[in-house]
Scaffold this motif. Structure first.
Motif, PDB file in Angstrom:
ATOM      1  N   VAL A   1       0.852  -1.187   0.000  1.00 27.56           N
ATOM      2  CA  VAL A   1       0.000   0.000   0.000  1.00 27.56           C
ATOM      3  C   VAL A   1       0.892   1.242   0.000  1.00 27.56           C
ATOM      4  CG1 VAL A   1      -1.801   1.253   1.252  1.00 27.56           C
ATOM      5  CG2 VAL A   1      -1.782  -1.256   1.291  1.00 27.56           C
ATOM      6  N   PRO A   2       0.897   2.016  -1.075  1.00 28.95           N
ATOM      7  CA  PRO A   2       1.722   3.233  -1.092  1.00 28.95           C
ATOM      8  C   PRO A   2       1.232   4.254  -0.046  1.00 28.95           C
ATOM      9  CG  PRO A   2       1.031   2.631  -3.311  1.00 28.95           C
ATOM     10  CD  PRO A   2       0.240   1.783  -2.358  1.00 28.95           C
ATOM     11  N   PHE A   3       2.144   4.702   0.788  1.00 30.19           N
ATOM     12  CA  PHE A   3       1.792   5.666   1.833  1.00 30.19           C
ATOM     13  C   PHE A   3       3.009   6.503   2.182  1.00 30.19           C
ATOM     14  CE2 PHE A   3       3.712   2.241   4.210  1.00 30.19           C
ATOM     15  CZ  PHE A   3       4.324   2.849   5.277  1.00 30.19           C
ATOM     16  N   ARG A   4       2.735   7.542   2.954  1.00 27.61           N
ATOM     17  CA  ARG A   4       3.794   8.365   3.541  1.00 27.61           C
ATOM     18  C   ARG A   4       3.471   8.541   5.008  1.00 27.61           C
ATOM     19  NH1 ARG A   4       2.141  13.566   4.493  1.00 27.61           N
ATOM     20  NH2 ARG A   4       0.253  14.246   3.430  1.00 27.61           N
ATOM     21  N   ARG A   5       4.413   9.019   5.759  1.00 27.69           N
ATOM     22  CA  ARG A   5       4.219   9.259   7.188  1.00 27.69           C
ATOM     23  C   ARG A   5       3.628  10.656   7.397  1.00 27.69           C
ATOM     24  NH1 ARG A   5       4.344   4.584   9.724  1.00 27.69           N
ATOM     25  NH2 ARG A   5       5.975   3.280   8.867  1.00 27.69           N
ATOM     26  N   GLY A   6       2.638  10.730   8.263  1.00 23.78           N
ATOM     27  CA  GLY A   6       2.065  12.021   8.602  1.00 23.78           C
ATOM     28  C   GLY A   6       3.029  12.844   9.429  1.00 23.78           C
ATOM     29  N   PRO A   7       3.054  14.163   9.223  1.00 20.96           N
ATOM     30  CA  PRO A   7       4.013  15.005   9.931  1.00 20.96           C
ATOM     31  C   PRO A   7       3.751  15.135  11.437  1.00 20.96           C
ATOM     32  CG  PRO A   7       2.498  16.362   8.657  1.00 20.96           C
ATOM     33  CD  PRO A   7       2.223  14.925   8.295  1.00 20.96           C
ATOM     34  N   ALA A   8       2.503  14.985  11.868  1.00 19.29           N
ATOM     35  CA  ALA A   8       2.194  15.199  13.283  1.00 19.29           C
ATOM     36  C   ALA A   8       2.236  13.918  14.112  1.00 19.29           C
ATOM     37  CB  ALA A   8       0.813  15.848  13.421  1.00 19.29           C
ATOM     38  N   THR A   9       1.876  12.786  13.515  1.00 18.03           N
ATOM     39  CA  THR A   9       1.768  11.548  14.293  1.00 18.03           C
ATOM     40  C   THR A   9       2.702  10.445  13.816  1.00 18.03           C
ATOM     41  OG1 THR A   9       0.051  10.587  12.880  1.00 18.03           O
ATOM     42  CG2 THR A   9      -0.688  12.016  14.710  1.00 18.03           C
ATOM     43  N   GLY A  10       3.214  10.556  12.607  1.00 18.95           N
ATOM     44  CA  GLY A  10       4.023   9.484  12.035  1.00 18.95           C
ATOM     45  C   GLY A  10       3.189   8.315  11.543  1.00 18.95           C
ATOM     46  N   SER A  11       1.874   8.411  11.639  1.00 21.36           N
ATOM     47  CA  SER A  11       0.986   7.359  11.157  1.00 21.36           C
ATOM     48  C   SER A  11       0.956   7.366   9.636  1.00 21.36           C
ATOM     49  CB  SER A  11      -0.434   7.566  11.698  1.00 21.36           C
ATOM     50  OG  SER A  11      -0.446   7.506  13.110  1.00 21.36           O
ATOM     51  N   ALA A  12       0.589   6.221   9.052  1.00 16.37           N
ATOM     52  CA  ALA A  12       0.533   6.085   7.593  1.00 16.37           C
ATOM     53  C   ALA A  12      -0.634   6.879   7.016  1.00 16.37           C
ATOM     54  CB  ALA A  12       0.394   4.618   7.215  1.00 16.37           C
ATOM     55  N   ILE A  13      -0.341   7.639   5.962  1.00  8.25           N
ATOM     56  CA  ILE A  13      -1.360   8.350   5.182  1.00  8.25           C
ATOM     57  C   ILE A  13      -1.259   7.798   3.771  1.00  8.25           C
ATOM     58  CG2 ILE A  13      -2.041  10.571   4.210  1.00  8.25           C
ATOM     59  CD1 ILE A  13      -0.877  11.838   6.798  1.00  8.25           C
ATOM     60  N   LEU A  14      -2.357   7.257   3.259  1.00  8.33           N
ATOM     61  CA  LEU A  14      -2.316   6.641   1.935  1.00  8.33           C
ATOM     62  C   LEU A  14      -2.062   7.685   0.859  1.00  8.33           C
ATOM     63  CD1 LEU A  14      -3.483   4.323   3.615  1.00  8.33           C
ATOM     64  CD2 LEU A  14      -4.813   3.708   1.601  1.00  8.33           C
ATOM     65  N   ASP A  15      -1.156   7.353  -0.067  1.00 13.36           N
ATOM     66  CA  ASP A  15      -0.863   8.237  -1.194  1.00 13.36           C
ATOM     67  C   ASP A  15      -2.139   8.482  -1.993  1.00 13.36           C
ATOM     68  OD1 ASP A  15       1.779   8.175  -0.425  1.00 13.36           O
ATOM     69  OD2 ASP A  15       2.469   6.982  -2.139  1.00 13.36           O
ATOM     70  N   GLY A  16      -2.369   9.734  -2.343  1.00 11.23           N
ATOM     71  CA  GLY A  16      -3.531  10.089  -3.151  1.00 11.23           C
ATOM     72  C   GLY A  16      -4.830  10.175  -2.379  1.00 11.23           C
ATOM     73  N   ALA A  17      -4.773  10.197  -1.037  1.00 12.01           N
ATOM     74  CA  ALA A  17      -5.996  10.277  -0.234  1.00 12.01           C
ATOM     75  C   ALA A  17      -6.768  11.544  -0.578  1.00 12.01           C
ATOM     76  CB  ALA A  17      -5.658  10.268   1.253  1.00 12.01           C
ATOM     77  N   LEU A  18      -8.108  11.399  -0.680  1.00 12.58           N
ATOM     78  CA  LEU A  18      -8.945  12.572  -0.942  1.00 12.58           C
ATOM     79  C   LEU A  18      -8.783  13.601   0.159  1.00 12.58           C
ATOM     80  CD1 LEU A  18     -12.273  10.919  -2.141  1.00 12.58           C
ATOM     81  CD2 LEU A  18     -10.472  11.969  -3.529  1.00 12.58           C
ATOM     82  N   ALA A  19      -8.657  13.120   1.383  1.00 14.09           N
ATOM     83  CA  ALA A  19      -8.383  13.961   2.543  1.00 14.09           C
ATOM     84  C   ALA A  19      -7.702  13.083   3.575  1.00 14.09           C
ATOM     85  CB  ALA A  19      -9.666  14.549   3.125  1.00 14.09           C
ATOM     86  N   TYR A  20      -6.906  13.706   4.411  1.00 13.96           N
ATOM     87  CA  TYR A  20      -6.331  12.964   5.534  1.00 13.96           C
ATOM     88  C   TYR A  20      -6.411  13.841   6.765  1.00 13.96           C
ATOM     89  CZ  TYR A  20      -2.069  15.741   5.037  1.00 13.96           C
ATOM     90  OH  TYR A  20      -1.190  16.793   4.963  1.00 13.96           O
TER      91      TYR A  20
END
Length: 183
Positions: free
Chosen positions: A115-134
């Protein structure tokens, strides 16, 4: 008088619902259209993530959301213990990831490897690439509700990773399957 299409969920005496009432509830509640998202958290250097349809914007000031997670699930336990989490709202192109992260028995090791993702800047949790909103959230309260945890979180960070053309194509859950608004 009860019929198969009209059953009482709980008796006046507080007894548990019948199997028929539970089955009917499952069938009828599947007809509630809902957006599809992925909740993720990191606990003890391990990623946890699951597909969800039970989430809600609670307040704009301060920005607050809630998510409903099965209390005995790995993601429920991780979000509750970690105290921070992310919610990625999915577009139609994420259906494969939604299916994968909704599958029972997904491996704990390498859960997000496909699953392509990046780390969120505030929590380090995974945010899926191309998310409509996170949304990245800090838990402010947890409530037990039947078999689930209702986790309320204050938004720490938010944004979008979607291309403008993907915005009108949210992934929707309706009638026990995924649907798309875009043709």
């Amino acid at each position: 008088m009860e019929t198969p299409g009209n059953l009482e969920a709980h008796r006046v005496d507080g007894s548990r619902p019948s199997d028929a009432a539970v089955d009917l509830y499952r069938r009828l509640s599947a007809d509630i259209a809902a957006g599809v998202g992925v909740v993720s958290s990191t606990l003890r250097n391990r990623d946890y993530a699951a597909t969800v349809t039970g989430f809600l914007s609670v307040s704009y000031d301060p920005p607050t959301m809630l998510v409903s997670l099965y209390a005995e699930s790995r993601i429920g336990e991780a979000v509750e213990e970690a105290g921070v989490w992310a919610l990625s709202l999915l577009s139609g192109k994420h259906q494969g990831a939604a299916n994968w992260l909704a599958s029972p028995g997904t491996p704990l090791q390498g859960l997000l490897a496909q699953v392509p993702f990046r780390r969120g800047p505030a929590t380090g949790s995974a945010i899926l690439d191309g998310a409509l909103a996170y949304f990245e959230l800090r838990t402010v309260s947890v409530h037990q509700a039947a078999t689930h945890l209702i986790i309320v979180g204050e938004v720490l960070s938010m944004g979008t990773d979607a291309a403008p053309a993907e915005a009108p194509d949210p992934l929707i859950h309706f009638g026990s399957s995924y649907r798309r608004l875009a043709p």
